[in-house]
Structure formats: structure tokens, C-alpha cells
Scaffold this motif. Structure first.
Motif, PDB file in Angstrom:
ATOM      1  N   ALA A  50       2.891  -1.702  15.194  1.00  0.00           N
ATOM      2  CA  ALA A  50       3.691  -1.087  14.132  1.00  0.00           C
ATOM      3  C   ALA A  50       3.456  -1.780  12.798  1.00  0.00           C
ATOM      4  O   ALA A  50       3.410  -1.127  11.745  1.00  0.00           O
ATOM      5  N   VAL A  51       3.296  -3.109  12.815  1.00  0.00           N
ATOM      6  CA  VAL A  51       2.964  -3.848  11.593  1.00  0.00           C
ATOM      7  C   VAL A  51       1.621  -3.381  11.059  1.00  0.00           C
ATOM      8  O   VAL A  51       1.465  -3.088   9.867  1.00  0.00           O
ATOM      9  N   THR A  53       0.035  -0.606  11.571  1.00  0.00           N
ATOM     10  CA  THR A  53       0.091   0.779  11.098  1.00  0.00           C
ATOM     11  C   THR A  53       0.767   0.870   9.743  1.00  0.00           C
ATOM     12  O   THR A  53       0.258   1.516   8.818  1.00  0.00           O
ATOM     13  N   ALA A  54       1.895   0.198   9.598  1.00  0.00           N
ATOM     14  CA  ALA A  54       2.659   0.271   8.346  1.00  0.00           C
ATOM     15  C   ALA A  54       1.911  -0.376   7.191  1.00  0.00           C
ATOM     16  O   ALA A  54       1.973   0.099   6.053  1.00  0.00           O
ATOM     17  N   CYS A  55       1.192  -1.447   7.494  1.00  0.00           N
ATOM     18  CA  CYS A  55       0.546  -2.223   6.428  1.00  0.00           C
ATOM     19  C   CYS A  55      -0.974  -2.108   6.455  1.00  0.00           C
ATOM     20  O   CYS A  55      -1.675  -2.941   5.861  1.00  0.00           O
ATOM     21  N   SER A  56      -1.500  -1.119   7.149  1.00  0.00           N
ATOM     22  CA  SER A  56      -2.950  -0.888   7.218  1.00  0.00           C
ATOM     23  C   SER A  56      -3.696  -2.129   7.714  1.00  0.00           C
ATOM     24  O   SER A  56      -4.789  -2.447   7.240  1.00  0.00           O
ATOM     25  N   ALA A  57      -3.088  -2.819   8.646  1.00  0.00           N
ATOM     26  CA  ALA A  57      -3.696  -4.005   9.279  1.00  0.00           C
ATOM     27  C   ALA A  57      -4.084  -5.051   8.250  1.00  0.00           C
ATOM     28  O   ALA A  57      -5.058  -5.782   8.423  1.00  0.00           O
ATOM     29  N   ALA A  61       0.565 -12.470   7.157  1.00  0.00           N
ATOM     30  CA  ALA A  61       1.786 -13.277   7.201  1.00  0.00           C
ATOM     31  C   ALA A  61       2.901 -12.531   7.929  1.00  0.00           C
ATOM     32  O   ALA A  61       3.602 -13.109   8.772  1.00  0.00           O
ATOM     33  N   LEU A  62       3.065 -11.255   7.631  1.00  0.00           N
ATOM     34  CA  LEU A  62       4.084 -10.471   8.322  1.00  0.00           C
ATOM     35  C   LEU A  62       3.751 -10.317   9.798  1.00  0.00           C
ATOM     36  O   LEU A  62       4.637 -10.326  10.651  1.00  0.00           O
ATOM     37  N   ARG A  63       2.478 -10.195  10.084  1.00  0.00           N
ATOM     38  CA  ARG A  63       2.052 -10.075  11.485  1.00  0.00           C
ATOM     39  C   ARG A  63       2.451 -11.335  12.250  1.00  0.00           C
ATOM     40  O   ARG A  63       3.004 -11.269  13.352  1.00  0.00           O
ATOM     41  N   ARG A  64       2.193 -12.505  11.669  1.00  0.00           N
ATOM     42  CA  ARG A  64       2.548 -13.774  12.319  1.00  0.00           C
ATOM     43  C   ARG A  64       4.065 -13.893  12.454  1.00  0.00           C
ATOM     44  O   ARG A  64       4.570 -14.394  13.467  1.00  0.00           O
ATOM     45  N   THR A  91       9.196  -1.798  14.322  1.00  0.00           N
ATOM     46  CA  THR A  91       9.178  -0.359  14.605  1.00  0.00           C
ATOM     47  C   THR A  91      10.131   0.421  13.702  1.00  0.00           C
ATOM     48  O   THR A  91      10.095   1.653  13.677  1.00  0.00           O
ATOM     49  N   GLU A  92      10.973  -0.286  12.953  1.00  0.00           N
ATOM     50  CA  GLU A  92      11.913   0.368  12.038  1.00  0.00           C
ATOM     51  C   GLU A  92      11.362   0.471  10.618  1.00  0.00           C
ATOM     52  O   GLU A  92      11.948   1.165   9.779  1.00  0.00           O
ATOM     53  N   TRP A  93      10.261  -0.209  10.321  1.00  0.00           N
ATOM     54  CA  TRP A  93       9.817  -0.330   8.931  1.00  0.00           C
ATOM     55  C   TRP A  93       9.538   1.009   8.263  1.00  0.00           C
ATOM     56  O   TRP A  93       9.951   1.232   7.129  1.00  0.00           O
TER      57      TRP A  93
END
Length: 208
Positions: A50-51, A53-57, A61-64, A91-93
């Protein structure tokens, strides 16, 4: 600030705030609000996807952050539903991002006049009960910058240059950060209708 330092803050043994009563001109801290941090489990494969997808991979930092804990509620009051900061589950982003844009436009903000981050940014947190959101620029110039979407005092400039900088602002001065974000967090003594405003952070309330 490293994520490890933020995690150490989350694990403070008995956190709380010395608070003053709303409307008290002396701002004398006469109440100790005890709080807890509600920390989500390590992010699942679904959460990490979900991270991406939302942030185009393109948000390491958010992923970690999500890999360590998918969802965090900071400074939850023990006597009411008040809380300081919420970082949403990944999943809520996308739903929260849509909610942010729709609510701002409904309030009268002109969509065509809004900055790039409003159109392309991803909402990952909020100040509870405020309607104000933390938004990350996922890619391009300024990728990783964090903005505060405040319907009362809308600012186009970033609140922090990165997620790490945002976490540093929080940990360095929790009540100062909450005040900067609009002073929405008010605690309860469970006995009166007084709204208690946080003034000083205490890592261990058992020490007085």
C-alpha cells in the motif's frame, strides 16, 4: 532523527503532560495528564504494498516506518478520546488523501489555486479531531517533504523537510509541536469540563 530514537520515545515508561487550564491567563500547570502511545504491529506485505502504491514506490523513509509499525496513536488520553498525533495504517492512506482534498474544497478552497503537494501528496497522518492532515510529497522536486494541511491557517511551505525531521520536531518538544499544529489537543481530568492544554512533556510520571 533515526527511527530507533523515535521508537525509544514511544517506549517512555509512563508518559504524560503537565497542563494548564484553557483560559487561565497565568498558564500555571496545575494538572498532570497521563497518556499512552498505541503502536501498531510491524507492517504486513499488504501494508508495504500500500505504501508503494500510494507513493509510487519512492518513499523509503515511510516504507521503513510502516515496516516497524503500521499505525501509531501518540499521546492518547487515559480519561477521554483526546490524542496528540495519529499516523494512519498504510491501507488507509489513499482514502484519507481523498478525504483531505474533498474536505478542503468543500470548505471553499479553490482547487486550481492549491499547491502541487495538495494535488499529488499522500496523507499519512493527522491531528485527531482537527480535520488537519500530514501530507508527504511522494516524488519529484521536494520528494519526502512533509506538509501540514491546515484548514484554519493554510500554509504552502513544508512543515518538515523529511519524515525524520517531522519525528524530530515531535520528540524534541511534544507540547510545542502540538501548539504549532493548532493547539487542538486538550486533555481531561475526568471530573470537570476543564480543557487542559499540554505545556511540558514528562517521560515518566511516576517520578512526579
Amino acid at each position: 532523527m533515526s527511527l530507533e530514537q523515535f521508537d525509544a520515545h514511544l517506549l517512555d515508561s509512563a508518559p504524560g503532560f503537565r497542563c494548564f487550564a484553557c483560559g487561565d491567563p497565568s498558564e500555571e500547570p496545575r494538572f498532570l495528564a497521563r497518556v499512552i502511545n498505541v503502536v501498531g504491529k510491524a507492517g504486513s506485505m499488504t501494508a508495504i504494498a500500500a505504501v508503494d502504491t500510494a507513493c509510487s514506490a519512492d518513499a523509503p523513509a515511510l516504507r521503513r516506518f510502516v515496516q516497524r509499525h503500521d499505525g501509531v496513536m501518540l499521546y492518547q488520553d487515559e480519561k477521554s478520546d483526546a490524542a496528540g498525533i495519529e499516523f494512519f495504517k498504510a491501507t488507509e492512506w489513499q482514502v484519507r488523501t481523498k478525504e483531505m482534498r474533498e474536505s478542503m474544497i468543500a470548505m471553499g478552497f479553490e482547487e486550481n489555486d492549491m499547491p502541487e503537494w495538495f494535488h499529488k501528496g499522500v496523507v499519512f497522518g493527522e491531528i485527531p479531531h482537527s480535520g488537519n492532515y500530514f501530507v508527504v510529497q511522494p516524488s519529484g522536486i521536494g520528494a519526502g517533504r512533509v506538509f501540514y494541511c491546515d484548514h484554519d491557517d493554510f500554509q504552502t511551505e513544508p512543515l518538515a523537510e523529511s519524515l525524520e525531521d517531522l519525528l524530530s520536531l515531535i520528540v524534541k518538544d511534544p507540547p510545542g509541536f502540538l501548539y504549532q499544529c493548532g493547539c487542538f489537543t486538550r486533555y481531561s481530568d475526568g471530573k470537570t469540563d476543564i480543557q487542559w492544554i499540554p505545556m511540558a512533556y514528562i517521560a515518566d510520571c511516576r517520578c512526579g
